[in-house]
Design a protein around this motif. Structure first.
Motif, PDB file in Angstrom:
ATOM      1  N   ALA A 371       0.835  -1.200   0.000  1.00  0.00           N
ATOM      2  CA  ALA A 371       0.000   0.000   0.000  1.00  0.00           C
ATOM      3  C   ALA A 371       0.870   1.251   0.000  1.00  0.00           C
ATOM      4  O   ALA A 371       0.569   2.241  -0.681  1.00  0.00           O
ATOM      5  CB  ALA A 371      -0.935  -0.019   1.207  1.00  0.00           C
ATOM      6  N   GLU A 372       1.964   1.211   0.755  1.00  0.00           N
ATOM      7  CA  GLU A 372       2.927   2.315   0.734  1.00  0.00           C
ATOM      8  C   GLU A 372       3.526   2.479  -0.659  1.00  0.00           C
ATOM      9  O   GLU A 372       3.774   3.594  -1.117  1.00  0.00           O
ATOM     10  CB  GLU A 372       4.032   2.043   1.762  1.00  0.00           C
ATOM     11  N   GLY A 374       2.000   1.893  -3.331  1.00  0.00           N
ATOM     12  CA  GLY A 374       0.939   2.300  -4.232  1.00  0.00           C
ATOM     13  C   GLY A 374       0.293   1.157  -4.975  1.00  0.00           C
ATOM     14  O   GLY A 374      -0.359   1.357  -6.011  1.00  0.00           O
ATOM     15  N   ALA A 376      -2.354  -2.040  -4.794  1.00  0.00           N
ATOM     16  CA  ALA A 376      -3.438  -2.715  -4.084  1.00  0.00           C
ATOM     17  C   ALA A 376      -3.748  -4.072  -4.696  1.00  0.00           C
ATOM     18  O   ALA A 376      -4.542  -4.842  -4.144  1.00  0.00           O
ATOM     19  CB  ALA A 376      -4.696  -1.855  -4.094  1.00  0.00           C
ATOM     20  N   VAL A 405      -5.713   1.034   6.019  1.00  0.00           N
ATOM     21  CA  VAL A 405      -6.027   1.209   4.595  1.00  0.00           C
ATOM     22  C   VAL A 405      -7.503   1.567   4.477  1.00  0.00           C
ATOM     23  O   VAL A 405      -8.321   1.228   5.345  1.00  0.00           O
ATOM     24  CB  VAL A 405      -5.722  -0.059   3.760  1.00  0.00           C
ATOM     25  N   ASP A 406      -7.835   2.264   3.360  1.00  0.00           N
ATOM     26  CA  ASP A 406      -9.237   2.616   3.147  1.00  0.00           C
ATOM     27  C   ASP A 406      -9.926   1.529   2.316  1.00  0.00           C
ATOM     28  O   ASP A 406      -9.337   0.470   2.047  1.00  0.00           O
ATOM     29  CB  ASP A 406      -9.349   3.991   2.488  1.00  0.00           C
ATOM     30  N   SER A 408     -10.466   1.275  -0.704  1.00  0.00           N
ATOM     31  CA  SER A 408      -9.807   0.976  -1.981  1.00  0.00           C
ATOM     32  C   SER A 408      -8.432   0.354  -1.786  1.00  0.00           C
ATOM     33  O   SER A 408      -7.711   0.119  -2.769  1.00  0.00           O
ATOM     34  CB  SER A 408      -9.681   2.261  -2.810  1.00  0.00           C
ATOM     35  N   ARG A 410      -5.966   1.824  -0.237  1.00  0.00           N
ATOM     36  CA  ARG A 410      -4.933   2.853  -0.177  1.00  0.00           C
ATOM     37  C   ARG A 410      -4.544   3.144   1.267  1.00  0.00           C
ATOM     38  O   ARG A 410      -5.359   3.040   2.186  1.00  0.00           O
ATOM     39  CB  ARG A 410      -5.407   4.138  -0.863  1.00  0.00           C
ATOM     40  N   THR A 412      -3.828   4.958   4.628  1.00  0.00           N
ATOM     41  CA  THR A 412      -4.413   6.085   5.358  1.00  0.00           C
ATOM     42  C   THR A 412      -3.328   6.765   6.191  1.00  0.00           C
ATOM     43  O   THR A 412      -2.177   6.314   6.248  1.00  0.00           O
ATOM     44  CB  THR A 412      -5.521   5.592   6.293  1.00  0.00           C
ATOM     45  N   ARG A 416       0.208   5.178   7.406  1.00  0.00           N
ATOM     46  CA  ARG A 416       1.534   5.777   7.262  1.00  0.00           C
ATOM     47  C   ARG A 416       2.256   5.808   8.611  1.00  0.00           C
ATOM     48  O   ARG A 416       3.470   5.602   8.680  1.00  0.00           O
ATOM     49  CB  ARG A 416       1.423   7.185   6.670  1.00  0.00           C
TER      50      ARG A 416
END
Length: 487
Positions: A371-372, A374, A376, A405-406, A408, A410, A412, A416
């Motif tokens: 996720a970091e 980019g 998914a 993560v959200d 999608s 990604r 959050t 982070r």
């Protein structure tokens, strides 16, 4: 220009082909048997290449002990101290300076390096050593390095090395990669079989094999056992039996670096050594004077339990590839002998290779790292074995529950924050949330105890372990407390 001293290691014959391959293109696979010398000669040979310029060579090792030992051996070859041309960076120990051009790191350290700097600024080559171990961090690191090479650094050299590996399969994963093979090991190793008794206790059978090995052949002995408990019991079984000129030394991950260094140090003149080790000693490690291996044929591996969300350790039979790695430890510096504590026909029944960790592990940390990055969808990256979808989905669900993560996938703001801590997401979440309520120090100490085996003892009373951890004045505990403070 650095001029290497001559060497008669088998890898020397393969170096011209390897150097030519990396001159032609950025990717290569090197398959060389145990004892060939790949770990300590290949990085040094790459120092003089034109494509390197003044860039660093980063080599990944699966374990901290192997990283420190291989860096020390290369530095010694150059007549230098670790931290000059050759340095290492592992958890709780870094010896790297501005002069360092070969940096030996553990696989987890590399993951953080590339996530923090996807371009790998100043790095000319990344070497994945002992890739056959197929750890989760190694698979992830290779996938990220290949992605960075494709999108950001087409000139970045990537070299995958192993002693026991399906080289053609890895070659197909690396675009345009050359496959280079080194034949022959440093010295021959005779294999002898001594099957365990059906009703015998492991420590008694291993102790008997060690005594027989000491009686029949000269040299020091390296014994492979599944874990710390078995090592302790074999130490007790050998007490008073090995004689006054034989030193017994445990070797496992929870020991301090100084204790590990003492275990791999050569025996004093006129003395012999029996090193009782876990799989930590399988790869990238030469223990001077060892010419006898006793292999109990067992290993302890992590197994993730989806029903509980916990990872447990399971004792399993070693794979044929693992057994070959262990056998190879006996032929590093002179002809050797390997005692296998099973009947010879049973070897064919062993699994060919260790099962890749990515197929068995808790994937929460991997999902967070991607996720970091980019990503998914793991199918967009080059994994030798893609993450299993059920385990992936479960990891995504956990991270969503932790607000990391959200919907999608990604990252959050919470995610982070968790990424900044080199911990499993569950532990990182505990530390982050506790810090907001004033309990960060205690949470960080608990995280250190949980993630570093042996800190504060081995009991199940966490309060007692925290108390012992705080009062421990040993160097390992001191460094762990500093690490917890940084968290």
């Amino acid at each position: 220009m650095i001029v290497l001293p001559p060497s008669d290691l088998p890898i020397e014959a393969a170096l011209p082909d390897l150097l030519a391959a990396l001159d032609r293109g950025p990717n290569a696979v090197l398959v060389a048997p145990p004892g060939a010398g790949k770990t300590t000669r290949v990085p040094l040979a790459l120092l003089g290449t034109a494509w390197r310029g003044d860039g660093r060579i980063v080599m990944l090792e699966p374990r901290r002990l192997a990283a420190r030992a291989s860096a020390a051996r290369m530095a010694k070859t150059l007549g230098e101290e670790v931290g000059a041309t050759v340095g290492h960076r592992v958890r709780m120990d870094s010896r790297v300076t501005r002069a360092t051009r070969i940096e030996v790191v553990t696989e987890g350290v590399f993951t953080r390096m590339i996530l923090d700097d996807p371009e790998l600024t100043g790095v000319a080559a990344v070497i994945f050593d002992e890739f056959h171990e197929r750890s989760l961090d190694a698979d992830l690191g290779l996938a990220l390095a290949l992605d960075a090479q494709a999108a950001l650094r087409p000139e970045l050299r990537i070299l995958v090395m192993s002693a026991t590996l399906d080289g053609a399969r890895v070659q197909a994963l690396l675009p345009g990669a050359s496959l280079v093979t080194s034949e022959g090991r440093a010295f021959p190793v005779e294999t002898r079989h001594l099957p365990r008794r059906p009703d015998g206790r492991l420590e008694a059978d291993v102790a008997a094999a060690v005594m027989r090995a000491l009686a029949e052949d000269p040299g020091s002995v390296l014994v492979f056992l599944p874990g710390q408990g078995e090592i302790r019991r074999v130490v007790e079984a050998l007490a008073g039996r090995v004689g006054p000129h034989v030193d017994v030394a445990p070797l496992y991950g929870a020991l301090t670096p100084a204790e590990q260094d003492r275990a791999i140090r050569p025996a004093e003149p006129g003395r012999r050594k029996v090193v009782l080790a876990t799989s930590i000693a399988e790869t990238s490690l030469t223990i001077e004077g060892v010419r006898i291996v006793v292999d109990a044929g067992l290993a302890r591996v992590p197994r993730y339990e989806p029903d509980t969300g916990l990872t447990r350790l399971e004792t399993v039979r070693v794979s044929r590839a693992g057994a070959d790695q262990r056998r190879g430890r006996a032929g590093r510096t002179e002809p050797g002998v390997c005692w296998r504590l099973w009947a010879e026909p049973q070897t064919t029944a062993l699994a060919a290779f260790d099962r890749p960790e990515i197929l068995e592990a808790d994937l929460a940390a991997l999902v967070l790292d991607l996720a970091e990055w980019g990503v998914a969808d793991p199918t967009t990256l080059a994994f030798l074995d893609p993450p299993p979808k059920p385990a992936w989905d479960e990891a995504v669900a956990l991270l969503a529950e932790l607000d990391a993560v959200d919907a999608s996938g990604r990252l959050t703001a919470e995610g982070r924050a968790l990424r900044r801590l080199p911990l499993h997401p569950r532990l990182a979440h505990m530390v982050h949330r506790a810090a907001s309520g004033g309990g960060g120090r205690l949470a960080a100490e608990i995280a250190a105890i949980v993630s570093e085996r042996g800190l504060g003892g081995t009991g199940v009373d966490l309060e007692e372990r925290v108390r012992r951890f705080r009062s421990d004045r040993g160097p390992r505990a001191e460094e762990a407390r500093r690490m917890a403070g940084r968290w």
